[in-house]
Design a protein around this motif. Structure first.
Motif, PDB file in Angstrom:
ATOM      1  N   GLY A   1       2.452  -5.397  -9.101  1.00  0.00           N
ATOM      2  CA  GLY A   1       1.468  -5.471  -9.644  1.00  0.00           C
ATOM      3  C   GLY A   1       0.209  -5.757  -8.824  1.00  0.00           C
ATOM      4  O   GLY A   1      -1.017  -5.296  -9.549  1.00  0.00           O
ATOM      5  N   LEU A   2       0.180  -6.472  -7.858  1.00  0.00           N
ATOM      6  CA  LEU A   2      -0.869  -6.696  -6.913  1.00  0.00           C
ATOM      7  C   LEU A   2      -1.158  -5.381  -6.477  1.00  0.00           C
ATOM      8  O   LEU A   2      -2.482  -5.108  -6.280  1.00  0.00           O
ATOM      9  CB  LEU A   2      -0.649  -7.695  -5.877  1.00  0.00           C
ATOM     10  N   LEU A   3      -0.249  -4.577  -6.207  1.00  0.00           N
ATOM     11  CA  LEU A   3      -0.556  -3.135  -5.482  1.00  0.00           C
ATOM     12  C   LEU A   3      -1.326  -2.373  -6.766  1.00  0.00           C
ATOM     13  O   LEU A   3      -2.456  -1.715  -6.241  1.00  0.00           O
ATOM     14  CB  LEU A   3       0.652  -2.152  -5.138  1.00  0.00           C
ATOM     15  N   THR A   4      -0.858  -2.378  -7.962  1.00  0.00           N
ATOM     16  CA  THR A   4      -1.746  -1.528  -8.927  1.00  0.00           C
ATOM     17  C   THR A   4      -2.905  -2.160  -9.024  1.00  0.00           C
ATOM     18  O   THR A   4      -3.970  -1.612  -9.539  1.00  0.00           O
ATOM     19  CB  THR A   4      -0.769  -1.787 -10.289  1.00  0.00           C
TER      20      THR A   4
ATOM     21  N   ALA B   1     -10.114  -0.650  -6.239  1.00  0.00           N
ATOM     22  CA  ALA B   1     -10.761   0.060  -5.096  1.00  0.00           C
ATOM     23  C   ALA B   1     -10.378   1.223  -5.096  1.00  0.00           C
ATOM     24  O   ALA B   1     -10.920   2.463  -4.121  1.00  0.00           O
ATOM     25  CB  ALA B   1     -10.325  -0.621  -3.614  1.00  0.00           C
ATOM     26  N   GLY B   2      -9.593   1.981  -5.923  1.00  0.00           N
ATOM     27  CA  GLY B   2      -9.277   3.433  -6.018  1.00  0.00           C
ATOM     28  C   GLY B   2      -8.072   3.810  -5.014  1.00  0.00           C
ATOM     29  O   GLY B   2      -7.602   3.090  -4.298  1.00  0.00           O
ATOM     30  N   ILE B   3      -7.673   5.245  -5.169  1.00  0.00           N
ATOM     31  CA  ILE B   3      -6.555   5.714  -4.475  1.00  0.00           C
ATOM     32  C   ILE B   3      -7.026   5.708  -3.003  1.00  0.00           C
ATOM     33  O   ILE B   3      -8.258   6.399  -2.473  1.00  0.00           O
ATOM     34  CB  ILE B   3      -6.119   7.051  -4.674  1.00  0.00           C
ATOM     35  N   GLY B   4      -6.329   5.305  -1.826  1.00  0.00           N
ATOM     36  CA  GLY B   4      -6.497   5.532  -0.533  1.00  0.00           C
ATOM     37  C   GLY B   4      -5.471   4.655   0.187  1.00  0.00           C
ATOM     38  O   GLY B   4      -4.436   4.034  -0.334  1.00  0.00           O
ATOM     39  N   LEU B   5      -5.378   4.813   1.414  1.00  0.00           N
ATOM     40  CA  LEU B   5      -4.570   3.758   2.335  1.00  0.00           C
ATOM     41  C   LEU B   5      -5.030   2.266   2.232  1.00  0.00           C
ATOM     42  O   LEU B   5      -4.101   1.779   2.188  1.00  0.00           O
ATOM     43  CB  LEU B   5      -4.525   4.362   3.826  1.00  0.00           C
ATOM     44  N   MET B   6      -6.239   1.974   2.455  1.00  0.00           N
ATOM     45  CA  MET B   6      -6.488   0.763   2.574  1.00  0.00           C
ATOM     46  C   MET B   6      -6.173  -0.270   1.294  1.00  0.00           C
ATOM     47  O   MET B   6      -5.779  -1.541   1.661  1.00  0.00           O
ATOM     48  CB  MET B   6      -7.698   0.400   3.121  1.00  0.00           C
ATOM     49  N   PRO B   7      -6.491   0.074   0.301  1.00  0.00           N
ATOM     50  CA  PRO B   7      -5.978  -0.636  -0.951  1.00  0.00           C
ATOM     51  C   PRO B   7      -4.621  -1.312  -1.148  1.00  0.00           C
ATOM     52  O   PRO B   7      -4.492  -2.449  -1.182  1.00  0.00           O
ATOM     53  CB  PRO B   7      -6.666   0.156  -2.226  1.00  0.00           C
ATOM     54  N   PRO B   8      -3.755  -0.309  -1.008  1.00  0.00           N
ATOM     55  CA  PRO B   8      -2.321  -0.854  -0.885  1.00  0.00           C
ATOM     56  C   PRO B   8      -2.021  -1.807   0.208  1.00  0.00           C
ATOM     57  O   PRO B   8      -1.233  -2.630   0.408  1.00  0.00           O
ATOM     58  CB  PRO B   8      -1.285   0.307  -0.771  1.00  0.00           C
ATOM     59  N   ILE B   9      -2.555  -1.362   1.383  1.00  0.00           N
ATOM     60  CA  ILE B   9      -2.693  -2.186   2.870  1.00  0.00           C
ATOM     61  C   ILE B   9      -2.975  -3.490   2.764  1.00  0.00           C
ATOM     62  O   ILE B   9      -2.093  -4.371   3.013  1.00  0.00           O
ATOM     63  CB  ILE B   9      -3.200  -1.614   3.786  1.00  0.00           C
TER      64      ILE B   9
ATOM     65  N   VAL C   1       6.789   0.029  -1.481  1.00  0.00           N
ATOM     66  CA  VAL C   1       6.076   0.386  -2.645  1.00  0.00           C
ATOM     67  C   VAL C   1       4.682   1.172  -2.490  1.00  0.00           C
ATOM     68  O   VAL C   1       4.195   1.711  -3.698  1.00  0.00           O
ATOM     69  CB  VAL C   1       5.730  -0.958  -3.548  1.00  0.00           C
ATOM     70  N   VAL C   2       4.172   1.550  -1.535  1.00  0.00           N
ATOM     71  CA  VAL C   2       3.125   2.335  -1.202  1.00  0.00           C
ATOM     72  C   VAL C   2       3.320   3.800  -1.713  1.00  0.00           C
ATOM     73  O   VAL C   2       2.615   4.538  -2.156  1.00  0.00           O
ATOM     74  CB  VAL C   2       2.572   2.385   0.255  1.00  0.00           C
ATOM     75  N   ALA C   3       4.658   4.184  -1.464  1.00  0.00           N
ATOM     76  CA  ALA C   3       5.252   5.432  -2.471  1.00  0.00           C
ATOM     77  C   ALA C   3       4.744   5.631  -3.846  1.00  0.00           C
ATOM     78  O   ALA C   3       4.834   6.590  -4.321  1.00  0.00           O
ATOM     79  CB  ALA C   3       6.545   5.779  -2.011  1.00  0.00           C
TER      80      ALA C   3
ATOM     81  N   GLY D   1       9.985   4.678   1.272  1.00  0.00           N
ATOM     82  CA  GLY D   1       9.961   4.583  -0.260  1.00  0.00           C
ATOM     83  C   GLY D   1       9.604   5.629  -1.072  1.00  0.00           C
ATOM     84  O   GLY D   1      10.085   5.698  -2.260  1.00  0.00           O
ATOM     85  N   ARG D   2       9.372   6.829  -0.272  1.00  0.00           N
ATOM     86  CA  ARG D   2       9.191   8.054  -0.902  1.00  0.00           C
ATOM     87  C   ARG D   2      10.647   8.433  -1.937  1.00  0.00           C
ATOM     88  O   ARG D   2      10.591   9.096  -2.706  1.00  0.00           O
ATOM     89  CB  ARG D   2       8.517   9.016   0.059  1.00  0.00           C
ATOM     90  N   TYR D   3      11.663   8.287  -0.745  1.00  0.00           N
ATOM     91  CA  TYR D   3      12.904   8.777  -1.434  1.00  0.00           C
ATOM     92  C   TYR D   3      13.391   7.991  -2.545  1.00  0.00           C
ATOM     93  O   TYR D   3      14.070   8.615  -3.512  1.00  0.00           O
ATOM     94  CB  TYR D   3      13.926   8.589  -0.366  1.00  0.00           C
ATOM     95  N   LEU D   4      12.871   6.722  -2.574  1.00  0.00           N
ATOM     96  CA  LEU D   4      13.267   5.961  -3.884  1.00  0.00           C
ATOM     97  C   LEU D   4      12.407   6.450  -5.105  1.00  0.00           C
ATOM     98  O   LEU D   4      13.287   6.601  -6.126  1.00  0.00           O
ATOM     99  CB  LEU D   4      12.804   4.509  -3.576  1.00  0.00           C
TER     100      LEU D   4
END
Length: 248
Positions: free
Chosen positions: A77-80, A86-94, A164-166, A174-177
């Protein structure tokens, strides 16, 4: 069930899974990169706050409350939420993962500093040390084993949650999951889970070895040196020498 297990080991043993940009080594490198970035930022935030709270005793209630509240936040939920804001990219999920990693680091740092024997702190102050010297020369060395325990917990949590960043089409194990979930490829999902678990166990064993070799022995000798310093301060013959040494 036996077919899934057999197919999982066949998937792991397939040479195609160990080469290319989508191979296990590449995904493992991405996973470790994300984990290292999360730990670097979280440590830079949590450790100074924990040192301040543990040394001064100010903000204890707030620190405990904030750490508890952050632990209760749902990862996905926090990741979403961060991605939506902030949009798609590396830093928002980080940044979302940093928020979830701060609590164990903050709690470990605060608990480590607060658990240092007050006689050690009083002896350091009696030597004429400044508050910063007391913190970094007396409290910090004695608190390292507890602080490192919090760091180990934070690393394990980061390794698990980085998966979960995948969900937003980034890499990592996590890409495999998520790919396995979309394709109903259960051997790939189980294989990805085993890889993440194996990575977490391996990293924790390495950190435990580091703690055993470099921290446990030093920590066991710190109280004896601190107690000896306290004894020296009660001796009028040596007190002047100790104070001079502490203030130089």
């Amino acid at each position: 069930m036996s077919n899934v297990v057999t197919d999982t080991f066949a998937w792991l043993a397939n040479p195609e899974q160990w080469s290319g940009s989508d191979g296990i080594p590449a995904r493992l490198a991405e996973h470790l990169l994300y984990t290292g970035l999360v730990m670097l930022i979280a440590t830079a935030i949590a450790v100074p706050i924990g040192l301040y709270v543990g040394h001064t005793g100010r903000g204890r209630v707030a620190a405990v409350a904030v750490a508890g509240a952050l632990r209760a936040l749902p990862t996905l939920g926090l990741l979403t939420l961060f991605v939506l804001l902030a949009g798609i990219g590396l830093m928002p999920p980080i940044w979302a993962l940093v928020i979830l990693t701060v609590p164990p680091l903050l709690a470990g740092t605060y608990a480590g500093i607060a658990s240092v024997d007050r006689n050690v702190v009083d002896a350091a102050r009696a030597m004429g040390m400044t508050e910063l010297q007391v913190l970094f020369r007396a409290e910090f060395p004695n608190a390292l084993p507890v602080m490192f325990g919090g760091f180990r917990t934070g690393v394990l949590q980061a390794i698990a949650t980085v998966s979960v960043v995948a969900y937003i089409n980034l890499g990592g194990l996590g890409r495999y999951l998520f790919d396995g979930l979309v394709l109903s490829d259960f051997p790939q999902m189980l294989g990805g889970s085993l890889l993440i678990a194996g990575l977490a166990i391996t990293v924790d064993l390495v950190l435990a070895l580091i703690q055993r070799l470099f921290l446990s022995q030093g920590a066991s000798s710190q109280p004896n040196r601190s107690q000896q310093a306290a004894v020296d301060l009660t001796d009028p013959v040596t007190a002047g020498t100790v104070v001079q040494g502490g203030t130089s």
